[in-house]
Every structure is written in C-alpha cells, then in structure tokens.
Write a protein that holds these residues in place. Structure first.
Motif, PDB file in Angstrom:
ATOM      1  N   PRO A  34      69.778  73.221  57.850  1.00  0.00           N
ATOM      2  CA  PRO A  34      68.987  73.622  56.677  1.00  0.00           C
ATOM      3  C   PRO A  34      67.660  72.869  56.598  1.00  0.00           C
ATOM      4  N   GLY A  35      66.583  73.621  56.453  1.00  0.00           N
ATOM      5  CA  GLY A  35      65.261  73.037  56.278  1.00  0.00           C
ATOM      6  C   GLY A  35      64.475  72.778  57.543  1.00  0.00           C
ATOM      7  N   PHE A  36      65.136  72.817  58.713  1.00  0.00           N
ATOM      8  CA  PHE A  36      64.420  72.445  59.949  1.00  0.00           C
ATOM      9  C   PHE A  36      63.344  73.464  60.298  1.00  0.00           C
ATOM     10  N   LEU A  37      63.685  74.749  60.285  1.00  0.00           N
ATOM     11  CA  LEU A  37      62.694  75.778  60.598  1.00  0.00           C
ATOM     12  C   LEU A  37      61.609  75.837  59.534  1.00  0.00           C
ATOM     13  N   ASP A  38      61.979  75.600  58.283  1.00  0.00           N
ATOM     14  CA  ASP A  38      60.978  75.536  57.214  1.00  0.00           C
ATOM     15  C   ASP A  38      59.998  74.398  57.482  1.00  0.00           C
ATOM     16  N   HIS A  39      60.528  73.284  57.952  1.00  0.00           N
ATOM     17  CA  HIS A  39      59.678  72.142  58.300  1.00  0.00           C
ATOM     18  C   HIS A  39      58.675  72.521  59.385  1.00  0.00           C
ATOM     19  N   ILE A  40      59.133  73.242  60.407  1.00  0.00           N
ATOM     20  CA  ILE A  40      58.237  73.650  61.492  1.00  0.00           C
ATOM     21  C   ILE A  40      57.152  74.574  60.962  1.00  0.00           C
ATOM     22  N   GLU A  60      51.644  75.226  59.997  1.00  0.00           N
ATOM     23  CA  GLU A  60      50.523  75.777  59.231  1.00  0.00           C
ATOM     24  C   GLU A  60      49.472  74.698  58.970  1.00  0.00           C
ATOM     25  N   ALA A  61      49.922  73.522  58.608  1.00  0.00           N
ATOM     26  CA  ALA A  61      48.995  72.412  58.372  1.00  0.00           C
ATOM     27  C   ALA A  61      48.285  72.015  59.673  1.00  0.00           C
ATOM     28  N   PHE A  62      49.029  72.004  60.766  1.00  0.00           N
ATOM     29  CA  PHE A  62      48.451  71.644  62.063  1.00  0.00           C
ATOM     30  C   PHE A  62      47.365  72.645  62.459  1.00  0.00           C
ATOM     31  N   GLY A  63      47.630  73.928  62.225  1.00  0.00           N
ATOM     32  CA  GLY A  63      46.633  74.939  62.532  1.00  0.00           C
ATOM     33  C   GLY A  63      45.337  74.702  61.774  1.00  0.00           C
ATOM     34  N   ALA A  64      45.442  74.345  60.487  1.00  0.00           N
ATOM     35  CA  ALA A  64      44.248  74.067  59.685  1.00  0.00           C
ATOM     36  C   ALA A  64      43.524  72.828  60.200  1.00  0.00           C
ATOM     37  N   MET A  65      44.292  71.820  60.611  1.00  0.00           N
ATOM     38  CA  MET A  65      43.675  70.612  61.167  1.00  0.00           C
ATOM     39  C   MET A  65      42.909  70.915  62.448  1.00  0.00           C
ATOM     40  N   LEU A  66      43.488  71.741  63.300  1.00  0.00           N
ATOM     41  CA  LEU A  66      42.822  72.091  64.555  1.00  0.00           C
ATOM     42  C   LEU A  66      41.572  72.920  64.302  1.00  0.00           C
ATOM     43  N   GLN A  67      41.631  73.790  63.301  1.00  0.00           N
ATOM     44  CA  GLN A  67      40.440  74.554  62.961  1.00  0.00           C
ATOM     45  C   GLN A  67      39.320  73.631  62.496  1.00  0.00           C
ATOM     46  N   PRO A  91      53.905  69.854  70.491  1.00  0.00           N
ATOM     47  CA  PRO A  91      54.645  68.609  70.247  1.00  0.00           C
ATOM     48  C   PRO A  91      56.126  68.862  70.034  1.00  0.00           C
ATOM     49  N   PRO A  92      56.939  67.832  70.078  1.00  0.00           N
ATOM     50  CA  PRO A  92      58.332  67.974  69.657  1.00  0.00           C
ATOM     51  C   PRO A  92      58.399  68.574  68.258  1.00  0.00           C
ATOM     52  N   LEU A  93      59.447  69.326  68.000  1.00  0.00           N
ATOM     53  CA  LEU A  93      59.573  70.048  66.734  1.00  0.00           C
ATOM     54  C   LEU A  93      59.816  69.128  65.550  1.00  0.00           C
ATOM     55  N   ILE A  94      60.074  67.874  65.806  1.00  0.00           N
ATOM     56  CA  ILE A  94      60.270  66.900  64.732  1.00  0.00           C
ATOM     57  C   ILE A  94      58.942  66.332  64.240  1.00  0.00           C
ATOM     58  N   ALA A  95      57.826  66.765  64.809  1.00  0.00           N
ATOM     59  CA  ALA A  95      56.513  66.268  64.414  1.00  0.00           C
ATOM     60  C   ALA A  95      56.281  66.483  62.923  1.00  0.00           C
ATOM     61  N   THR A  96      55.654  65.511  62.291  1.00  0.00           N
ATOM     62  CA  THR A  96      55.308  65.598  60.876  1.00  0.00           C
ATOM     63  C   THR A  96      53.823  65.932  60.739  1.00  0.00           C
ATOM     64  N   GLU A  97      53.401  66.227  59.503  1.00  0.00           N
ATOM     65  CA  GLU A  97      51.978  66.459  59.267  1.00  0.00           C
ATOM     66  C   GLU A  97      51.178  65.199  59.591  1.00  0.00           C
TER      67      GLU A  97
END
Length: 391
Positions: free
Chosen positions: A293-299, A304-311, A365-371
């Motif tokens: 529970p919550g793992f895919l939501d975390h990804i 989404e945040a990572f995409g904005a950072m890369l932009q 990155p590994p799927l455990i990556a945080t923002e």
C-alpha cells in the motif's frame, strides 16, 4: 594480449564495493548518488533489507533444482503477478531478451495452434530495443546491432512509432502480432501516445492479431503503475518483464492470457535456470514491496515532482538541455551538446546516470527515491551544466 574479459562493453574506469539505498561507494572511496540503478534494475536500491533477507534465507535452504520439479517459489510469484495484472499465466526466464524471445514464440505458436500457421510475422517499430539475441536484434532492427551477425532473423516488419496508419498498412495475411515498448528506453525515453496504444489494441482485435508489449524497462512500477500500458487503459495479450522484477537478481517473465499461454506445452520452450527458487524468492520480495500500500502512489508523486525539477533544469540551462521527457521515475534530458559530455560531467559531480539514444541523458533511479533525492540529483545536474557552460 586481450584482456580476460571480452571487450564488448565500454566501461567507465570506476568500480564499486558497497551500496546502501540510493548510494554507491566506489573503490576510490567516493560516494555516488545512483540515478542509473544498474540500467533500471535495482528497483529497491542497494542492500534493501527485504530483498537481502529473501535471498539470504533462500540461498541457505535451496538455490536450484531445475524445472523437472515443482518450484513453490515460482508458483507463489506467478500467483502474485496473475492476481495483480491482466495475465492468466506466467513463464519465468532469466533476462529481458529471453522474455522477449518467449513472447515472440508464444505469439507465433498461438497463431499456429489456432489454425493460422502462415501468421508468423510481427510488426515492430523504428528505434525499438528488444534485446541482443539473434531474434531480438532482428526485432529491434537497428543496423548497428545487426552488423556482422549475418542475415537477420526473418519475420519482423518495422514501421514508424506512434503512426497507426503505417501499422495498418503493414498488416498482411502473414502478420501474427505487434510488439512495442510503451516507452522506448534505449532510444531516448520516447513514449507511445495513449491514443496510439488504444488504436493498436483495436487493430489487433479487428485483424485477429496478438498485442505484445515489452515492459522490460518500463514495467514493475517504474512509471507509477505496475505496467506502463495500464495508463492507456488497454489490455495486451502478452507482456515481457525483467530488469526491476528481481531488484538486481537475474529474472525475467512472460505474462500472458490463457488464450496464448495454453499453447506453450512441454517440449515447446524451456530454460534451465529460469524460475529457480533463488530467483523467484528475490522476485517475490521485490514485487511484494512494489505492490505494498502506497508504494505506487509514492512513485507517481515523486515522479511528477522529478519531472518538474528536470523541466526547471532545462529552463535554467537552455544552452545545455533542450527538453525533459518521461513518466514516473523513467526520465530523460535531451541535450544540446553531446550527451556523453553531460554524462561525464554529472559523474564528476557524484551522480550516476545513463546515456540513451537521441542525445538523451537517462535518469532511472531506484523506485525508493524521494523528492529530496531527486532534488539532490537535479542540484548536481545543475552544477554539471554550469561547469559545461563555462568550459
């Protein structure tokens, strides 16, 4: 004198002795933030307790017995995958190329058993990558991978990606199915339009073809759903999986509907190592974590945040980067200067990434990556870009 290891890899002069989470420690004593994950393989990062415990516990009990006998660990993993996907049945193997070989054979075999032995050809796409065996380099179609290996394996027709009219025009009485990546990874993080995927599903239904999807790199949660195709709202007939499914332990899988799977009977296909107790214990630990529970939501949220950072990296360094692309934690930066130069520069900043086609810096990155991890990666990318702009 030739080295004891054959020269088929272009390796960096860097080796690692320890990993923890998203960090790798080199033999040079330096720590690196790992946004390559062993080419999208180390889905739970390095030294994840659940994976280490599963492998250690199983290795102490039993490593290998072969498929001459029942393998309870394989049954448990197959049951978990079937319960959480479109599939009715699973075939285990050792790698992505083997999974795609199995997928190709399964499409052809099912057409044969359904009274269409003439249907052997599979439509593939320009800029694809499906593996390095003789059949899968032929399915890939890239001349650079085919050079020097003789006549390509027959049975693959290539058309432009995201062009449904080209696909429709390529269908003949000999066409058995279609094979594509929902996101082309090796060629530069190129995503299939969701409308295109839905049109392919409709075309296969209309023509009696099988839709095969290569989720070797994009699957196992990398895009925020267990498989990337789910985001288009379609159901394929057969899917290949590998890379992240074992978290670093070699494992591949072919997931299929019963309509196809029933035809892979004894003697039609096989593997000595595939689905052995150790590999499936590792896979079971990884998939359980991804489905927790919550793992895919975390990804999805982190991606989404990572995409904005890369932009923002593109906006801040327009002389170095042209655009940001991708979904979830499968991302890329298209570079204006040679991507190899950017890769070397980010490594100097202690960040590990991967090159890709179309002059792209790939970030998986590994799927455990945080923002916070993603922000740290982008900080290092920014420093590298600044250094490149001032050289």
């Amino acid at each position: 004198m030739i080295a004891s290891i054959m020269p088929n890899y272009k390796r960096f002069d860097l080796a690692f002795e320890h990993g923890e989470g998203l960090w790798l420690t080199g033999t040079n004593g330096r720590r690196y933030l790992d946004f390559g994950a062993g080419i999208a393989v180390s889905s739970l990062g390095h030294g994840h307790p659940a994976l280490v415990d599963a492998i250690t516990t199983q290795a102490k009990k039993l490593i290998h017995v072969s498929n001459l006998y029942q393998v309870p660990q394989a049954k448990a993993l197959a049951d978990l995958l079937v319960a959480n996907s479109f599939a009715d049945s699973v075939l285990f193997c050792n790698s992505g190329a083997e999974a795609n070989e199995g997928l190709i054979k399964l499409i052809r075999r099912a057409q044969y058993k359904n009274g269409h032995p003439e249907r052997t050809r599979i439509i593939c796409f320009n800029n694809a990558f499906h593996g390095r065996t003789l059949a899968t380099i032929s399915a890939t179609g890239n001349p650079a991978y085919l050079e020097g290996f003789g006549t390509p394996v027959d049975g693959f027709d290539h058309v432009p990606f995201n062009d449904i009219n080209a696909v429709r025009a390529a269908v003949t009485d000999q066409t058995a199915g279609i094979l594509l990546e929902p996101i082309q990874g090796e060629s530069g993080i190129r995503a299939a339009d969701h409308e295109f995927l839905r049109a392919l599903r409709a075309l296969c239904d209309e023509k009696g073809l099988y839709l095969g999807i290569d989720e070797v790199q994009s699957g196992m949660g990398r895009t925020g759903t267990l498989f990337a195709f789910e985001q288009a709202g379609i159901t394929p007939d057969v899917v290949s999986s590998a890379k992240g499914i074992g978290g670093g332990f070699p494992l591949g899988a072919v997931l299929a509907k019963a309509e196809l799977a029933q035809h892979l009977t004894p003697g039609t296909h096989g593997t000595t190592y595939g689905g052995n107790p150790l590999a499936c214990a590792a896979g079971l630990a990884v998939v359980k974590e991804i489905l927790a529970p919550g793992f895919l939501d975390h990804i999805r949220k982190t991606g989404e945040a990572f995409g904005a950072m890369l932009q923002k990296c593109v906006t801040d360094h327009p002389d170095i980067f042209e655009d940001a692309r991708g979904t979830g934690l499968m991302r890329g930066l298209r570079c204006r200067i040679p991507a190899g130069d950017v890769l070397a520069a980010v490594m100097e900043e202690g960040l590990l990434a991967i090159g890709a086609g179309d002059n792209v810096l790939r970030l998986v990155p590994p799927l455990i990556a945080t923002e916070a991890d993603c922000q740290e990666a982008c900080t290092r990318i920014g420093r590298a870009a600044h250094a490149l702009a001032n050289t």
